[in-house]
Design an enzyme around this catalytic site. Structure first.
Site, short mmCIF file in Angstrom:
data_model
loop_
_atom_site.label_atom_id
_atom_site.label_comp_id
_atom_site.label_asym_id
_atom_site.label_seq_id
_atom_site.Cartn_x
_atom_site.Cartn_y
_atom_site.Cartn_z
N GLU A 37 43.20 55.44 33.64
CA GLU A 37 42.80 54.11 34.10
C GLU A 37 43.07 53.05 33.04
O GLU A 37 43.48 51.93 33.36
CB GLU A 37 41.32 54.10 34.51
CG GLU A 37 41.01 54.88 35.77
CD GLU A 37 41.69 54.31 37.02
OE1 GLU A 37 42.17 53.15 36.98
OE2 GLU A 37 41.75 55.02 38.03
N TYR A 120 35.27 47.90 36.56
CA TYR A 120 36.22 48.71 37.33
C TYR A 120 36.40 50.10 36.74
O TYR A 120 36.32 51.12 37.45
CB TYR A 120 37.58 48.02 37.43
CG TYR A 120 38.63 48.99 37.90
CD1 TYR A 120 38.64 49.43 39.22
CD2 TYR A 120 39.56 49.52 37.00
CE1 TYR A 120 39.57 50.38 39.64
CE2 TYR A 120 40.48 50.46 37.42
CZ TYR A 120 40.48 50.88 38.73
OH TYR A 120 41.38 51.83 39.14
N ASP A 138 39.45 46.84 41.85
CA ASP A 138 40.56 46.27 41.08
C ASP A 138 41.32 45.27 41.94
O ASP A 138 40.88 44.91 43.04
CB ASP A 138 41.47 47.38 40.56
CG ASP A 138 42.25 48.08 41.68
OD1 ASP A 138 41.95 47.85 42.87
OD2 ASP A 138 43.17 48.85 41.35
#
Length: 350
Positions: A37, A120, A138
């Protein structure tokens, strides 16, 4: 605004058939999800996969990350940009080793408290790796919900994001928060596309989409124009000696902190002055040819680069400078993507 009919059943059925096969999905440990991520921020999936594979071979555990040498860490990240992300990864890894025995905590608030982990990323780790019922909102998810609800509010406004997050959670199935969050992101990446016409005929939620019904899908989402970047002139000197190219280490704080670069001055100056400044450092240079102008765009500033390629004798260097041959450039020193235009010259044999 009235809530849509449930979206999770159709969305999850689509995801089970269309999800891309990705290494961090094949083995979704908390560490794998976390690193992936962070890498995927500002980076396309296809471009990040090679970096992810190289990273996991070099640093297979959080403890390996915590103990990694800074130069090696930067070299593993070279080309991804936004180097504060990798520094925060290591800061967080050291905290995880000190406070949680080398394992990420299965707690949303504790994840949020770690350096470099925002709403997020905490949501992605929490829902995908730990099955926590939390959102992971996101840009893809904001775009999907803007179109689903035919909502023209500015998605850069925190109030809008808060409203969309509430919608996301209203539709999240409590028994599948991770697959649901991943499916929303995948839908935005593959079907509900940015900067152009979405592929509505392929969308499992097209029959529910209010923007499609209104014919506004191509005008959404709405996002306020970004503030204009400051333009910074840069004078670059590519100096070559028998020992290699001249590299200069940037300060430990600020833009590109601690990374290596060709000798440069953050202003536009003529050759004579640039050469005089290097000579004052004990590095006399002989003028060569003018460099092709180049530019690099950071999030808040734009570098406009000019300069010269020059030669020098392999003299002793002051602190913060090194001579780097091709092997050192390839294996040791991290050169930011800002100098991509000059990389072919630097890779010449010296």
């Amino acid at each position: 605004m009235p809530t849509l009919s449930p979206i999770a059943p159709d969305l999850l059925a689509w995801f089970s058939k269309n999800a891309r096969t990705l290494p961090f999905r094949q083995d979704p440990t908390p560490y794998h999800i976390w690193v992936s991520e962070i890498m995927l921020q500002q980076t396309r999936v296809a471009a990040a996969l090679e970096y992810y594979d190289r990273w996991m071979k070099a640093l297979p555990t959080i403890r390996d990350l915590a103990e990694c040498d800074e130069e090696k860490l930067h070299k593993l990240w070279e080309g991804l940009g936004y180097y504060s992300r990798v520094r925060n990864l290591q800061k967080a890894a050291r905290i995880v080793c000190e406070e949680y025995g080398g394992q990420l905590p299965a707690d949303h608030k504790k994840l949020l408290a770690l350096p470099g982990i925002g709403d997020y990323t905490a949501g992605a780790i929490g829902s995908i790796a730990f099955h926590l019922p939390v959102p992971a909102v996101d840009g893809n998810v904001l775009r999907v919900f803007s179109r689903l609800y035919n909502d023209d509010r500015d998605i850069a406004d925190p109030k809008t994001k808060k409203a969309y997050t509430q919608w996301v959670m209203e539709h999240q199935p409590p028994d599948a928060p991770g697959p649901y969050n991943e499916a929303l992101m995948e839908l935005g990446a593959l079907v509900c596309l940015p900067n152009g016409e979405p592929l509505c005929d392929l969308c499992p939620l097209a029959h529910l989409c209010r923007a499609r019904q209104a014919g506004t899908q191509n005008t959404l989402p709405v996002k306020k124009a970004a503030k204009a970047r400051r333009v910074q002139p840069i004078t670059v000197l590519l100096v070559k000696s028998q020992a290699g190219w001249l590299l200069q280490r940037r300060p430990d704080s600020g833009l590109l902190a601690g990374l290596w670069q060709p000798a440069l001055f953050e202003e536009s100056i003529p050759w004579a002055e640039a050469a005089a400044r290097l000579e004052a450092l004990g590095i006399p240079v002989r003028q060569g040819s003018a460099l092709k102008p180049a530019k690099h765009i950071f999030s808040h500033i734009e570098w406009r680069m000019n300069g010269w390629q020059a030669e020098a004798d392999a003299c002793p260097l002051p602190p913060g400078y090194v001579w780097a041959d091709r092997a050192a450039l390839t294996q040791q020193y991290t050169l930011p993507g800002a100098f991509k235009a000059y990389r072919p010259l630097l890779e010449e044999t010296v």
